[in-house]
Scaffold this motif. Structure first.
Motif, PDB file in Angstrom:
ATOM      1  N   THR A 106     -15.308 -12.474 -13.668  1.00  0.00           N
ATOM      2  CA  THR A 106     -15.866 -11.120 -13.795  1.00  0.00           C
ATOM      3  C   THR A 106     -17.194 -11.150 -14.547  1.00  0.00           C
ATOM      4  N   ALA A 107     -17.180 -11.837 -15.675  1.00  0.00           N
ATOM      5  CA  ALA A 107     -18.393 -11.870 -16.508  1.00  0.00           C
ATOM      6  C   ALA A 107     -19.576 -12.473 -15.736  1.00  0.00           C
ATOM      7  N   LEU A 108     -19.310 -13.472 -14.931  1.00  0.00           N
ATOM      8  CA  LEU A 108     -20.398 -14.090 -14.148  1.00  0.00           C
ATOM      9  C   LEU A 108     -20.878 -13.172 -13.027  1.00  0.00           C
ATOM     10  N   ALA A 109     -19.965 -12.321 -12.537  1.00  0.00           N
ATOM     11  CA  ALA A 109     -20.321 -11.460 -11.399  1.00  0.00           C
ATOM     12  C   ALA A 109     -21.083 -10.202 -11.823  1.00  0.00           C
ATOM     13  N   LEU A 110     -20.914  -9.787 -13.079  1.00  0.00           N
ATOM     14  CA  LEU A 110     -21.559  -8.547 -13.536  1.00  0.00           C
ATOM     15  C   LEU A 110     -23.034  -8.785 -13.872  1.00  0.00           C
ATOM     16  N   PRO A 111     -23.839  -7.710 -13.805  1.00  0.00           N
ATOM     17  CA  PRO A 111     -25.237  -7.868 -14.241  1.00  0.00           C
ATOM     18  C   PRO A 111     -25.297  -8.166 -15.739  1.00  0.00           C
ATOM     19  N   ASP A 112     -26.458  -8.553 -16.220  1.00  0.00           N
ATOM     20  CA  ASP A 112     -26.576  -8.995 -17.611  1.00  0.00           C
ATOM     21  C   ASP A 112     -26.155  -7.915 -18.618  1.00  0.00           C
ATOM     22  N   ASP A 113     -26.350  -6.644 -18.247  1.00  0.00           N
ATOM     23  CA  ASP A 113     -25.929  -5.566 -19.158  1.00  0.00           C
ATOM     24  C   ASP A 113     -24.543  -5.011 -18.783  1.00  0.00           C
ATOM     25  N   GLY A 114     -23.794  -5.753 -17.992  1.00  0.00           N
ATOM     26  CA  GLY A 114     -22.436  -5.346 -17.631  1.00  0.00           C
ATOM     27  C   GLY A 114     -21.494  -5.490 -18.817  1.00  0.00           C
ATOM     28  N   LYS A 115     -20.370  -4.777 -18.737  1.00  0.00           N
ATOM     29  CA  LYS A 115     -19.406  -4.794 -19.861  1.00  0.00           C
ATOM     30  C   LYS A 115     -17.978  -4.963 -19.354  1.00  0.00           C
ATOM     31  N   ILE A 116     -17.205  -5.747 -20.109  1.00  0.00           N
ATOM     32  CA  ILE A 116     -15.777  -5.902 -19.812  1.00  0.00           C
ATOM     33  C   ILE A 116     -14.982  -5.649 -21.086  1.00  0.00           C
ATOM     34  N   LEU A 117     -14.131  -4.641 -21.025  1.00  0.00           N
ATOM     35  CA  LEU A 117     -13.191  -4.421 -22.119  1.00  0.00           C
ATOM     36  C   LEU A 117     -11.958  -5.244 -21.764  1.00  0.00           C
ATOM     37  N   ALA A 118     -11.720  -6.312 -22.541  1.00  0.00           N
ATOM     38  CA  ALA A 118     -10.658  -7.258 -22.185  1.00  0.00           C
ATOM     39  C   ALA A 118      -9.544  -7.207 -23.226  1.00  0.00           C
ATOM     40  N   MET A 119      -8.311  -7.096 -22.757  1.00  0.00           N
ATOM     41  CA  MET A 119      -7.190  -6.946 -23.693  1.00  0.00           C
ATOM     42  C   MET A 119      -6.115  -7.976 -23.448  1.00  0.00           C
ATOM     43  N   ASP A 120      -5.591  -8.512 -24.548  1.00  0.00           N
ATOM     44  CA  ASP A 120      -4.438  -9.401 -24.456  1.00  0.00           C
ATOM     45  C   ASP A 120      -3.737  -9.433 -25.808  1.00  0.00           C
ATOM     46  N   ILE A 121      -2.419  -9.558 -25.771  1.00  0.00           N
ATOM     47  CA  ILE A 121      -1.666  -9.645 -27.031  1.00  0.00           C
ATOM     48  C   ILE A 121      -1.857 -11.020 -27.681  1.00  0.00           C
ATOM     49  N   ASN A 122      -2.394 -11.954 -26.928  1.00  0.00           N
ATOM     50  CA  ASN A 122      -2.542 -13.324 -27.419  1.00  0.00           C
ATOM     51  C   ASN A 122      -4.014 -13.717 -27.510  1.00  0.00           C
ATOM     52  N   ARG A 123      -4.504 -13.879 -28.730  1.00  0.00           N
ATOM     53  CA  ARG A 123      -5.910 -14.263 -28.911  1.00  0.00           C
ATOM     54  C   ARG A 123      -6.116 -15.769 -28.751  1.00  0.00           C
ATOM     55  N   GLU A 124      -5.084 -16.505 -29.142  1.00  0.00           N
ATOM     56  CA  GLU A 124      -5.187 -17.968 -29.149  1.00  0.00           C
ATOM     57  C   GLU A 124      -5.592 -18.527 -27.777  1.00  0.00           C
ATOM     58  N   ASN A 125      -4.944 -18.010 -26.726  1.00  0.00           N
ATOM     59  CA  ASN A 125      -5.248 -18.504 -25.384  1.00  0.00           C
ATOM     60  C   ASN A 125      -6.658 -18.100 -24.958  1.00  0.00           C
ATOM     61  N   TYR A 126      -7.054 -16.896 -25.328  1.00  0.00           N
ATOM     62  CA  TYR A 126      -8.423 -16.439 -25.036  1.00  0.00           C
ATOM     63  C   TYR A 126      -9.425 -17.374 -25.712  1.00  0.00           C
ATOM     64  N   GLU A 127      -9.102 -17.773 -26.931  1.00  0.00           N
ATOM     65  CA  GLU A 127     -10.028 -18.633 -27.683  1.00  0.00           C
ATOM     66  C   GLU A 127     -10.097 -20.059 -27.134  1.00  0.00           C
ATOM     67  N   LEU A 128      -9.076 -20.433 -26.395  1.00  0.00           N
ATOM     68  CA  LEU A 128      -9.112 -21.747 -25.732  1.00  0.00           C
ATOM     69  C   LEU A 128     -10.230 -21.778 -24.683  1.00  0.00           C
ATOM     70  N   GLY A 129     -10.392 -20.672 -23.989  1.00  0.00           N
ATOM     71  CA  GLY A 129     -11.419 -20.618 -22.944  1.00  0.00           C
ATOM     72  C   GLY A 129     -12.767 -20.108 -23.426  1.00  0.00           C
ATOM     73  N   LEU A 130     -12.776 -19.481 -24.599  1.00  0.00           N
ATOM     74  CA  LEU A 130     -14.001 -18.842 -25.081  1.00  0.00           C
ATOM     75  C   LEU A 130     -15.235 -19.758 -25.156  1.00  0.00           C
ATOM     76  N   PRO A 131     -15.093 -21.015 -25.634  1.00  0.00           N
ATOM     77  CA  PRO A 131     -16.285 -21.878 -25.680  1.00  0.00           C
ATOM     78  C   PRO A 131     -16.943 -22.057 -24.301  1.00  0.00           C
ATOM     79  N   VAL A 132     -16.131 -22.089 -23.262  1.00  0.00           N
ATOM     80  CA  VAL A 132     -16.678 -22.241 -21.901  1.00  0.00           C
ATOM     81  C   VAL A 132     -17.423 -20.958 -21.506  1.00  0.00           C
ATOM     82  N   ILE A 133     -16.835 -19.822 -21.866  1.00  0.00           N
ATOM     83  CA  ILE A 133     -17.462 -18.526 -21.558  1.00  0.00           C
ATOM     84  C   ILE A 133     -18.797 -18.405 -22.314  1.00  0.00           C
ATOM     85  N   GLU A 134     -18.781 -18.864 -23.563  1.00  0.00           N
ATOM     86  CA  GLU A 134     -20.014 -18.814 -24.369  1.00  0.00           C
ATOM     87  C   GLU A 134     -21.088 -19.727 -23.782  1.00  0.00           C
TER      88      GLU A 134
END
Ligand code: SAM
Ligand code: CA
Length: 256
Positions: A106-134
């Motif tokens: 999603t983040a790659l498909a949106l324009p540079d000023d696009g926004k994603i409100l992303a929710m999950d009860i588990n932050r740890e798994n999100y943080e596993l992928g976060l460095p790649v997203i960054e």
């Protein structure tokens, strides 16, 4: 020249019971996932060659995680990316992030000023992928909220400015809450906007008799998914399209 109806009659064949079947009935529903080899063909021919390097990296990291069964498949990621571009989505929401494969798509498909409100009860798994997203340079589009999604939606609904403001929402979390999400999201997505509910074929269990042996979690969520599918089919506020991609994704386009 034959009409379309006449052409269909011409392609009719008889099955063992002597019932008439159209060529489409014979072939159509069986063709997409006829074999593992065909699915592999789709991945190797059309998906992997066009998968962004960052998504490949995240897919490989996720494959090593014990809960990797939950990840969005690469073909579904490609579909989401295309859909978001087709509808020119800018403001989106994702419920159920895990390590972030669909989030990155999603983040790659949106324009540079696009926004994603992303929710999950588990932050740890999100943080596993976060460095790649960054590293992919798209983290600035993401507003991640740790915790259950329902209270966040209720909070959003309190502000009129949020009503009818989302172009796209991807729901891929607790299936027993999908109808609760739907009843809130319908006011948050704009007219003409799209909500995608994931896993609406629930491992094929939705079409199996209730007494079929099933894994415990499949059985538990099956009835909720069946209820959701019925409710969406009857909901006049949306047009729907059930797509047999991955575990099934139902697109709902808000029309009123
Ligand atoms: N979309 C993800 C991807 O592309 O990999 C997969 C999401 S996974 C199937 C489901 C996620 O929903 C899990 O990470 C789980 O922690 C999260 N979840 C479960 N219940 C939730 C809730 N009430 N609110 C928000 N997230 C929830
Ligand atoms: Ca899913």
């Amino acid at each position: 020249m034959a009409t379309a109806a006449a052409a269909e009659v011409q392609t009719k064949a008889e099955n063992q019971n002597g019932e008439q079947k159209t060529r489409h009935q014979e072939v159509g529903h069986k063709s997409l996932l006829k074999s593992d080899a065909l699915y592999q063909y789709i991945l190797e021919t059309s998906v992997y060659p066009r998968e962004p390097e960052s998504m490949k990296e995240l897919r490989e990291i996720t494959a090593k995680h014990p809960w990797n069964l939950m990840t969005t498949s690469a073909d579904e990621g490609q579909f989401l990316s295309m859909l978001l571009k087709l509808i020119n989505a800018k403001k989106t929401m994702e419920i159920g992030v895990y390590t972030g494969y669909s989030l990155l798509a999603t983040a790659l498909a949106l324009p540079d000023d696009g926004k994603i409100l992303a929710m999950d009860i588990n932050r740890e798994n999100y943080e596993l992928g976060l460095p790649v997203i960054e590293k992919a340079g798209v983290a600035h589009k993401i507003d991640f909220r740790e915790g259950p999604a329902l209270p966040v939606l209720d909070e959003l609904l309190k502000d009129e400015n949020n009503h009818g403001s989302f172009d796209f929402v991807f729901v891929d979390a607790d299936k027993d809450n999908y109808l609760n999400y739907h009843n809130r999201l319908i006011d948050l997505v704009k007219l003409g906007g799209v909500i995608g509910y994931d896993n609406t074929l629930w491992n094929g269990s939705v079409a199996e008799p209730a007494d079929t042996p099933m894994r415990k979690y499949i059985r538990y969520y099956r009835d909720f998914v069946i209820e959701l599918n019925k409710a969406l089919a009857a909901d006049k506020r949306v047009e729907i399209c059930q797509l047999p991609i991955s575990d099934g994704i139902t697109l709902c386009r808000r029309v009123s």
